[in-house]
Write a protein that holds these residues in place. Sequence first.
Motif, mmCIF file in Angstrom:
data_model
loop_
_atom_site.group_PDB
_atom_site.id
_atom_site.type_symbol
_atom_site.label_atom_id
_atom_site.label_comp_id
_atom_site.label_asym_id
_atom_site.label_seq_id
_atom_site.Cartn_x
_atom_site.Cartn_y
_atom_site.Cartn_z
ATOM 1 N N LEU A 1 0.826 -1.197 0.000
ATOM 2 C CA LEU A 1 0.000 0.000 0.000
ATOM 3 C C LEU A 1 0.863 1.251 0.000
ATOM 4 O O LEU A 1 0.518 2.267 -0.625
ATOM 5 C CB LEU A 1 -0.915 -0.014 1.224
ATOM 6 C CG LEU A 1 -2.172 0.862 1.162
ATOM 7 C CD1 LEU A 1 -3.060 0.429 0.009
ATOM 8 C CD2 LEU A 1 -2.940 0.774 2.472
ATOM 9 N N ASN A 2 1.985 1.197 0.681
ATOM 10 C CA ASN A 2 2.897 2.341 0.705
ATOM 11 C C ASN A 2 3.506 2.607 -0.668
ATOM 12 O O ASN A 2 3.636 3.771 -1.099
ATOM 13 C CB ASN A 2 3.992 2.083 1.726
ATOM 14 C CG ASN A 2 4.973 3.232 1.844
ATOM 15 O OD1 ASN A 2 6.058 3.183 1.275
ATOM 16 N ND2 ASN A 2 4.592 4.262 2.588
ATOM 17 N N LYS A 3 3.856 1.551 -1.378
ATOM 18 C CA LYS A 3 4.382 1.727 -2.732
ATOM 19 C C LYS A 3 3.331 2.351 -3.652
ATOM 20 O O LYS A 3 3.646 3.237 -4.466
ATOM 21 C CB LYS A 3 4.836 0.383 -3.293
ATOM 22 C CG LYS A 3 6.040 -0.202 -2.572
ATOM 23 C CD LYS A 3 6.412 -1.554 -3.162
ATOM 24 C CE LYS A 3 7.611 -2.154 -2.439
ATOM 25 N NZ LYS A 3 7.960 -3.495 -2.986
ATOM 26 N N THR A 4 2.100 1.888 -3.510
ATOM 27 C CA THR A 4 1.014 2.455 -4.321
ATOM 28 C C THR A 4 0.827 3.933 -4.014
ATOM 29 O O THR A 4 0.604 4.766 -4.925
ATOM 30 C CB THR A 4 -0.286 1.698 -4.038
ATOM 31 O OG1 THR A 4 -0.082 0.300 -4.296
ATOM 32 C CG2 THR A 4 -1.419 2.211 -4.893
ATOM 33 N N LEU A 5 0.932 4.259 -2.731
ATOM 34 C CA LEU A 5 0.757 5.650 -2.326
ATOM 35 C C LEU A 5 1.846 6.540 -2.918
ATOM 36 O O LEU A 5 1.563 7.659 -3.397
ATOM 37 C CB LEU A 5 0.765 5.735 -0.804
ATOM 38 C CG LEU A 5 0.467 7.093 -0.180
ATOM 39 C CD1 LEU A 5 -0.916 7.578 -0.579
ATOM 40 C CD2 LEU A 5 0.598 7.029 1.333
ATOM 41 N N PHE A 6 3.065 6.075 -2.942
ATOM 42 C CA PHE A 6 4.150 6.899 -3.491
ATOM 43 C C PHE A 6 4.042 7.013 -5.020
ATOM 44 O O PHE A 6 4.467 8.021 -5.598
ATOM 45 C CB PHE A 6 5.503 6.306 -3.090
ATOM 46 C CG PHE A 6 5.993 6.796 -1.754
ATOM 47 C CD1 PHE A 6 6.885 7.858 -1.675
ATOM 48 C CD2 PHE A 6 5.546 6.230 -0.583
ATOM 49 C CE1 PHE A 6 7.325 8.313 -0.454
ATOM 50 C CE2 PHE A 6 5.977 6.676 0.644
ATOM 51 C CZ PHE A 6 6.872 7.736 0.715
ATOM 52 N N VAL A 7 3.476 5.992 -5.672
ATOM 53 C CA VAL A 7 3.220 6.121 -7.115
ATOM 54 C C VAL A 7 2.190 7.214 -7.376
ATOM 55 O O VAL A 7 2.314 8.012 -8.323
ATOM 56 C CB VAL A 7 2.759 4.765 -7.690
ATOM 57 C CG1 VAL A 7 2.306 4.929 -9.137
ATOM 58 C CG2 VAL A 7 3.895 3.742 -7.603
ATOM 59 N N LEU A 8 1.169 7.278 -6.535
ATOM 60 C CA LEU A 8 0.180 8.353 -6.650
ATOM 61 C C LEU A 8 0.825 9.717 -6.451
ATOM 62 O O LEU A 8 0.492 10.681 -7.169
ATOM 63 C CB LEU A 8 -0.943 8.139 -5.633
ATOM 64 C CG LEU A 8 -1.910 6.982 -5.910
ATOM 65 C CD1 LEU A 8 -2.877 6.822 -4.741
ATOM 66 C CD2 LEU A 8 -2.684 7.222 -7.201
ATOM 67 N N PHE A 9 1.754 9.800 -5.480
ATOM 68 C CA PHE A 9 2.458 11.071 -5.276
ATOM 69 C C PHE A 9 3.242 11.471 -6.525
ATOM 70 O O PHE A 9 3.252 12.652 -6.923
ATOM 71 C CB PHE A 9 3.397 10.963 -4.077
ATOM 72 C CG PHE A 9 2.694 10.906 -2.748
ATOM 73 C CD1 PHE A 9 1.363 11.290 -2.623
ATOM 74 C CD2 PHE A 9 3.361 10.475 -1.614
ATOM 75 C CE1 PHE A 9 0.719 11.242 -1.399
ATOM 76 C CE2 PHE A 9 2.728 10.432 -0.383
ATOM 77 C CZ PHE A 9 1.393 10.823 -0.278
ATOM 78 N N ASP A 10 3.890 10.515 -7.147
ATOM 79 C CA ASP A 10 4.655 10.824 -8.362
ATOM 80 C C ASP A 10 3.729 11.278 -9.490
ATOM 81 O O ASP A 10 4.074 12.186 -10.267
ATOM 82 C CB ASP A 10 5.458 9.597 -8.793
ATOM 83 C CG ASP A 10 6.577 9.265 -7.816
ATOM 84 O OD1 ASP A 10 6.989 10.180 -7.068
ATOM 85 O OD2 ASP A 10 7.026 8.098 -7.762
ATOM 86 N N LEU A 11 2.557 10.655 -9.608
ATOM 87 C CA LEU A 11 1.600 11.074 -10.644
ATOM 88 C C LEU A 11 1.121 12.500 -10.396
ATOM 89 O O LEU A 11 0.948 13.292 -11.343
ATOM 90 C CB LEU A 11 0.413 10.115 -10.675
ATOM 91 C CG LEU A 11 0.651 8.763 -11.363
ATOM 92 C CD1 LEU A 11 -0.572 7.869 -11.195
ATOM 93 C CD2 LEU A 11 0.957 8.961 -12.848
#
Length: 935
Positions: free
Chosen positions: A802-812
């Motif tokens: 879930l943390n990895k997904t969250l950081f991908v959202l931040f990058d987007l």
Amino acid sequence: MDDGDRRALDLVKELVHRLLSTSPPSATADSHQSTTLNPNPIIPSDQQYHQALRYAIRILSSRMTPSIAADESAMVESIKRRLATQGKSSDALTFADVYTKFSLKTGQGSVRNKWAVLYLLKTVSEDRKIQKYQSTSVEPNGFLSSALSGGLPELVGSESNRNFGLRNDCSKVLNNVQGYTDNSKDSRGLVGKLGKMEKGYSDGSLSDDFQSLNCVGDNSRVLRGKGEVGKGWSGGVLMVSKDPENLRDMAYKEFVNLSKEENEVSEDVLVRDVLYACQGIDGKYVKYDKNEDGYVLPDWMKVPRATRSVVRKLCELGWLFRKVKGYISDSMNQFPAQDVGTVGQAFCAALQDELSEYYKLLAVLEGQAMNPIPLGSESACSGSYMSLRRLSVWFAEPIVKMRLMAVLVDNCKSLKGGAMAGAIHMHAQHGDPLVNDFMKRLLRRVCSPLFEMVRRWVLEGELEDIFAEFFIVSQPVKDESLWREGYRLHAAMLPAFISQSLAKQILRTGKSINFLRVCCDDRGWADAATEAATAVGTTTTRGSLGYGETDALESLVTEAAKRIDKHLLELMHKRYKFKEHCLAIKRYLLLGQGDFVQYLMDIVGPELSEPANTISSFKLATLLESAITSSNAQYDGCDIRSRLRVKMMPHKTGDRGWDVFSLEYDAGVPLNTIFTESIMTRYIRVFNFLWKLRRVEHALTGTWKTMKPNCITSHFFSKLPQAVKLQLILTSRKCQVLWDEMNHFVSNLQYYIMFEVLEVSWSNLVKEMELSKDLDDLLAAHEKYLFSILEKSLLGERSQELNKTLFVLFDLILRFRSLADRLYEGINELQSRTSETSTNSGDKVKSRGKSNDKTSEPGSWLGEGRKALTQRAGEFLKNMGNDMDVIGKDYTTIFEGFISQLPVQQHIDLKFLMFRLNFTEFYSQIQPSTRGKLF
């Protein structure tokens, strides 16, 4: 025979005649006169007379030794009871009346020792019954009759022996009597006179009646010394003695002679050899056999099986002694080796003390063994001598103790320290009081070094454990790791009589003292320890604690821990301001100080946009100081502000300053015991997450400022062609909708982190800090606080995906910010281009020739004409719209995965995040395919 002897004999005869006749006979002329008084006197026969005379001599020539206590009343009751049981009730009443008169007669001429007269009468009565039984049932036996008659010599012979003359038989009897009386000082009276009468018999001066007296015993077995019958002995002669135990001595002598014939070794020698074996020494005959593993008698020796068995059983004590003594010798030879230790030395000393008591017992027994074994007389039997049977009685208690010591030696060979004390303690749980007392006495000695270690550790913080025997182990560490890693429990050395909880309390108390002394440079613990010892009624000196005082130990440890821990917490809160530093970390590392964070992000943003390898940490430190002085952080204490520093994380090629920038907080000693390096690393993880979240939020805010819908005025739209105008509106709308969705997500996520995570966790930490009773409680509260933040912030081990997904959202979102900046930069350029004069058209044509078809880059079509400008603007807006669709689609797909993972998370607080993100149930109702058409 002189007149005195003749008179003694006459008195005996007179007594017999009085007892046998209703009126006594007279040898003088008065006899006729007496006869006339009793016209029908009872004249006994010669046989009755001779038997009675022999019986009288038998009684008068012996001394009956009573075997009961002198009790006149008991004797009277015994006689009356015997008469009653025989059916002679009238005789019993008559005896009671006669005894009453007899007992009332006092004064001159009365009998003083009335009990002796009663005892004599009873003994004579029983003896007559025995003789009557022998004459009717069995052949008389001199030794048996004497034993049954209570010590009266047997003189009444059988019919076959009445032909022997008085001279020969009486001379033998009197010779035996004379041989006994030579060694006796009180052998006077009737026995001496009988000796003189024997001489009168040789002169023929005795009367015919007395000469016909038969003194020969029956044909019983002759009591002999060496087995040789004396000259003139015919049929055996029974000894006449005033001491009834002479017969018993003769019997024992005969038994001894028979035993000597059966045994090659006397019992005295065996007793001495057994005593040697019990000291681990080989005797003359009893020696240690390695094959048998014990002390045994040689097989060739002629010894009864029972004696051999008794010797083997007694020598078990020597085998046990050999084992215990060998262990002590081996241990003392190895000391001070590490595998023995002080507890092992104390154990050996305790065993040696027990062996000393054992030596004392053997010394007493050896002294008694020097006395010869008697033949069985009463005086000798009560004397001090030693036999194998007596050894069995004496060894009953020592063999129990020696067995127990041997068992302990076997169990403790490979143990030391607390493990040895615990193993010995397990054998103390015994129901036998002897074993229980012995084990407690032994354990008090064994556990003395262990309890001294506990006392010094609890009251002084000193750990004197040279041989690694204590259940607390130390290791060299840095000051900041002293509390966590400096000391630990060694479970293998924890004795059973100290519980696990008490051991942990002992460990923490000593750790607290060492922490105060080493890390805090404080001496207040000494007063607290003294007060604790006084409160429980003990002292701080050596030997104040011991085995069996577990309750006192527990009270001392509890009281000392309470006082020392209280002093330590007061020091941490007041002198070192632990709570204030926790709050400072929350405000700066967890970004709780809003104005400081906002100002810092504004001034370091341009610098952090540069490549990481070109950023100066000194410049960032200056900017940090500027942010502190320009916000409310300036009102914090200088001690707190000086601990806040800039830290640049390790970076890779292509990293920007945003990726490596972080803050750190230097807690210092002794707070670094709580804020360790690993703890601060986790704080930095939280900071990096929150810093990126703030950066995203800051980026969206900047995008909103750039969009500024009111900047695009209506007159600008009116000048554009219809197709370009429609494309511009559609692209702007896509950007606005996507920004709204991203801003909704970031705002709710930030609210959740700041309030549901940080504030709630901080409130719980404050409550637990107030309830903390020791430093371990404080550490546990802080660990729980930090763990809660990590878990709720999706930084825990269970939330990695879930943390990895969250950081991908931040990058987007950051990509969207760049795209929006390019979009509105191009729109602004288009607006400014349309307002330029036509005189610049030539320059625009030249610029268009050099554009190289970069239609999506703003500024590439500024030099073109109006028609070309409109065409280029349409293409730019179309390309930007397509890019916006790609970002929107990626964001929607990833966000959908993020939302779908929230309900399956184990932490319950993440459901609050789901609730906030999907408050209107928008994401629950819309289908993924439909959601993509929004863009």
